[in-house]
Design a protein around this motif. Structure first.
Motif, PDB file in Angstrom:
ATOM      1  N   MET A   1       0.826  -1.205   0.000  1.00 22.65           N
ATOM      2  CA  MET A   1       0.000   0.000   0.000  1.00 22.65           C
ATOM      3  C   MET A   1       0.863   1.258   0.000  1.00 22.65           C
ATOM      4  O   MET A   1       0.578   2.213  -0.715  1.00 22.65           O
ATOM      5  N   THR A   2       1.911   1.257   0.808  1.00 19.92           N
ATOM      6  CA  THR A   2       2.804   2.399   0.913  1.00 19.92           C
ATOM      7  C   THR A   2       4.113   1.947   1.544  1.00 19.92           C
ATOM      8  O   THR A   2       4.143   0.944   2.261  1.00 19.92           O
ATOM      9  N   SER A   3       5.177   2.690   1.262  1.00 16.75           N
ATOM     10  CA  SER A   3       6.452   2.348   1.884  1.00 16.75           C
ATOM     11  C   SER A   3       7.334   3.583   2.002  1.00 16.75           C
ATOM     12  O   SER A   3       7.163   4.550   1.267  1.00 16.75           O
ATOM     13  N   THR A   4       8.258   3.520   2.952  1.00 19.43           N
ATOM     14  CA  THR A   4       9.290   4.528   3.133  1.00 19.43           C
ATOM     15  C   THR A   4      10.592   3.762   3.348  1.00 19.43           C
ATOM     16  O   THR A   4      10.603   2.530   3.306  1.00 19.43           O
ATOM     17  N   VAL A   5      11.676   4.465   3.618  1.00 20.62           N
ATOM     18  CA  VAL A   5      12.930   3.773   3.884  1.00 20.62           C
ATOM     19  C   VAL A   5      12.889   3.013   5.200  1.00 20.62           C
ATOM     20  O   VAL A   5      13.713   2.143   5.441  1.00 20.62           O
ATOM     21  N   GLN A   6      11.913   3.299   6.063  1.00 18.12           N
ATOM     22  CA  GLN A   6      11.821   2.651   7.371  1.00 18.12           C
ATOM     23  C   GLN A   6      10.555   1.817   7.566  1.00 18.12           C
ATOM     24  O   GLN A   6      10.370   1.247   8.640  1.00 18.12           O
ATOM     25  N   SER A   7       9.679   1.752   6.559  1.00 19.79           N
ATOM     26  CA  SER A   7       8.434   1.015   6.773  1.00 19.79           C
ATOM     27  C   SER A   7       7.817   0.549   5.462  1.00 19.79           C
ATOM     28  O   SER A   7       8.142   1.052   4.386  1.00 19.79           O
ATOM     29  N   ALA A   8       6.948  -0.428   5.591  1.00 16.76           N
ATOM     30  CA  ALA A   8       6.155  -0.913   4.461  1.00 16.76           C
ATOM     31  C   ALA A   8       4.807  -1.350   5.013  1.00 16.76           C
ATOM     32  O   ALA A   8       4.734  -1.970   6.077  1.00 16.76           O
ATOM     33  N   VAL A   9       3.746  -1.008   4.308  1.00 19.86           N
ATOM     34  CA  VAL A   9       2.395  -1.352   4.740  1.00 19.86           C
ATOM     35  C   VAL A   9       1.740  -2.168   3.633  1.00 19.86           C
ATOM     36  O   VAL A   9       1.724  -1.754   2.471  1.00 19.86           O
ATOM     37  N   PHE A  10       1.213  -3.348   4.022  1.00 14.65           N
ATOM     38  CA  PHE A  10       0.603  -4.265   3.068  1.00 14.65           C
ATOM     39  C   PHE A  10      -0.878  -4.435   3.346  1.00 14.65           C
ATOM     40  O   PHE A  10      -1.308  -4.510   4.500  1.00 14.65           O
ATOM     41  N   ASP A  11      -1.638  -4.557   2.268  1.00 15.44           N
ATOM     42  CA  ASP A  11      -3.066  -4.850   2.357  1.00 15.44           C
ATOM     43  C   ASP A  11      -3.235  -6.354   2.542  1.00 15.44           C
ATOM     44  O   ASP A  11      -2.796  -7.142   1.702  1.00 15.44           O
ATOM     45  N   THR A  12      -3.839  -6.757   3.639  1.00 13.10           N
ATOM     46  CA  THR A  12      -4.116  -8.179   3.880  1.00 13.10           C
ATOM     47  C   THR A  12      -5.595  -8.386   4.171  1.00 13.10           C
ATOM     48  O   THR A  12      -5.970  -9.296   4.896  1.00 13.10           O
ATOM     49  N   GLY A  13      -6.428  -7.534   3.623  1.00 13.29           N
ATOM     50  CA  GLY A  13      -7.861  -7.633   3.868  1.00 13.29           C
ATOM     51  C   GLY A  13      -8.262  -6.647   4.947  1.00 13.29           C
ATOM     52  O   GLY A  13      -7.810  -5.507   4.940  1.00 13.29           O
ATOM     53  N   PRO A  14      -9.066  -7.083   5.895  1.00  7.69           N
ATOM     54  CA  PRO A  14      -9.524  -6.153   6.929  1.00  7.69           C
ATOM     55  C   PRO A  14      -8.425  -5.741   7.908  1.00  7.69           C
ATOM     56  O   PRO A  14      -8.593  -4.824   8.679  1.00  7.69           O
ATOM     57  N   CYS A  15      -7.301  -6.391   7.869  1.00  9.68           N
ATOM     58  CA  CYS A  15      -6.185  -6.109   8.775  1.00  9.68           C
ATOM     59  C   CYS A  15      -4.941  -5.861   7.930  1.00  9.68           C
ATOM     60  O   CYS A  15      -4.646  -6.637   7.031  1.00  9.68           O
ATOM     61  N   ILE A  16      -4.222  -4.776   8.193  1.00 15.71           N
ATOM     62  CA  ILE A  16      -3.000  -4.514   7.436  1.00 15.71           C
ATOM     63  C   ILE A  16      -1.794  -5.117   8.148  1.00 15.71           C
ATOM     64  O   ILE A  16      -1.828  -5.379   9.349  1.00 15.71           O
ATOM     65  N   LEU A  17      -0.737  -5.342   7.386  1.00 13.90           N
ATOM     66  CA  LEU A  17       0.531  -5.810   7.924  1.00 13.90           C
ATOM     67  C   LEU A  17       1.538  -4.684   7.743  1.00 13.90           C
ATOM     68  O   LEU A  17       1.690  -4.149   6.645  1.00 13.90           O
ATOM     69  N   VAL A  18       2.216  -4.315   8.827  1.00 20.42           N
ATOM     70  CA  VAL A  18       3.177  -3.223   8.808  1.00 20.42           C
ATOM     71  C   VAL A  18       4.557  -3.761   9.161  1.00 20.42           C
ATOM     72  O   VAL A  18       4.719  -4.449  10.167  1.00 20.42           O
ATOM     73  N   LEU A  19       5.538  -3.465   8.321  1.00 22.45           N
ATOM     74  CA  LEU A  19       6.937  -3.745   8.635  1.00 22.45           C
ATOM     75  C   LEU A  19       7.578  -2.422   9.032  1.00 22.45           C
ATOM     76  O   LEU A  19       7.394  -1.422   8.339  1.00 22.45           O
ATOM     77  N   ILE A  20       8.297  -2.422  10.136  1.00 21.53           N
ATOM     78  CA  ILE A  20       8.982  -1.215  10.564  1.00 21.53           C
ATOM     79  C   ILE A  20      10.439  -1.557  10.829  1.00 21.53           C
ATOM     80  O   ILE A  20      10.735  -2.508  11.558  1.00 21.53           O
ATOM     81  N   GLY A  21      11.332  -0.782  10.213  1.00 17.45           N
ATOM     82  CA  GLY A  21      12.760  -1.010  10.366  1.00 17.45           C
ATOM     83  C   GLY A  21      13.231  -0.667  11.771  1.00 17.45           C
ATOM     84  O   GLY A  21      12.896   0.382  12.308  1.00 17.45           O
ATOM     85  N   ARG A  22      13.973  -1.569  12.329  1.00 15.99           N
ATOM     86  CA  ARG A  22      14.534  -1.371  13.666  1.00 15.99           C
ATOM     87  C   ARG A  22      15.835  -2.157  13.716  1.00 15.99           C
ATOM     88  O   ARG A  22      15.819  -3.385  13.748  1.00 15.99           O
ATOM     89  N   HIS A  23      16.943  -1.489  13.703  1.00 15.33           N
ATOM     90  CA  HIS A  23      18.231  -2.158  13.534  1.00 15.33           C
ATOM     91  C   HIS A  23      18.669  -3.013  14.701  1.00 15.33           C
ATOM     92  O   HIS A  23      19.567  -3.828  14.559  1.00 15.33           O
ATOM     93  N   ASP A  24      18.045  -2.871  15.861  1.00 12.68           N
ATOM     94  CA  ASP A  24      18.430  -3.727  16.980  1.00 12.68           C
ATOM     95  C   ASP A  24      17.604  -5.008  17.024  1.00 12.68           C
ATOM     96  O   ASP A  24      17.648  -5.758  17.971  1.00 12.68           O
ATOM     97  N   ASN A  25      16.826  -5.257  15.980  1.00 12.09           N
ATOM     98  CA  ASN A  25      15.986  -6.451  15.930  1.00 12.09           C
ATOM     99  C   ASN A  25      16.363  -7.279  14.718  1.00 12.09           C
ATOM    100  O   ASN A  25      15.619  -7.403  13.772  1.00 12.09           O
ATOM    101  N   GLY A  26      17.516  -7.862  14.735  1.00 12.88           N
ATOM    102  CA  GLY A  26      17.908  -8.596  13.560  1.00 12.88           C
ATOM    103  C   GLY A  26      18.755  -9.794  13.865  1.00 12.88           C
ATOM    104  O   GLY A  26      18.912 -10.198  15.010  1.00 12.88           O
ATOM    105  N   PRO A  27      19.288 -10.347  12.810  1.00 11.73           N
ATOM    106  CA  PRO A  27      20.077 -11.565  12.934  1.00 11.73           C
ATOM    107  C   PRO A  27      21.500 -11.275  13.413  1.00 11.73           C
ATOM    108  O   PRO A  27      22.448 -11.919  13.012  1.00 11.73           O
TER     109      PRO A  27
END
Length: 137
Positions: A30-56
């Motif tokens: 649906m929309t994105s920035t360098v720190q986030s992405a928002v996806f349409d999944t029906g009545p509920c959206i899925l949001v990814l938010i960049g956070r560098h202390d949460n990784g492998p």
């Protein structure tokens, strides 16, 4: 209280994560920035938010059930067709199994577990969603 409106996944590297959910799973971005992405999944959206202390970055990297704090499941009507479509996009499950409930030997439905680029488990399930509310569909 209303229905769930969004789910959030903290992403260490937003680029590969956005690509996997968009191109691999086929979710509509649906929309994105360098720190986030928002996806349409029906009545509920899925949001990814960049956070560098949460990784492998841990040694060894934590993935799968050791990493997940929240699990979300996508409902599918035809598991075989969905898995074939995802395979065509390069996404293969790490586990597919029948689900048995309450000691009944007959499987009621199937679940497929996928792993995103950062090791989060995402599920597909062909269960009648209303079953969880006590209404066997």
């Amino acid at each position: 209280m209303g229905s769930i409106s969004w789910n959030l996944v903290w992403a260490h590297d937003i680029g590969p994560m956005t690509a996997w959910y968009r191109d691999g799973l086929g979710l509509r971005l649906m929309t994105s920035t360098v720190q986030s992405a928002v996806f349409d999944t029906g009545p509920c959206i899925l949001v990814l938010i960049g956070r560098h202390d949460n990784g492998p970055a841990s040694n060894p990297p934590v993935s799968g059930w050791e990493r997940n704090q929240v699990l979300f499941t996508f409902s599918v009507t035809d598991m075989d067709a969905t898995l074939a479509e995802l395979a065509g996009r390069g996404v293969t499950p790490v586990h597919v199994a029948p689900v048995v409930i309450d000691g009944d030997d007959a499987p009621r439905w199937r679940v497929a577990q996928l792993m995103d680029p950062e090791g989060n488990i995402v599920e597909l399930c062909d269960e009648p969603v209303r079953w969880f509310a006590g209404v066997d569909a």
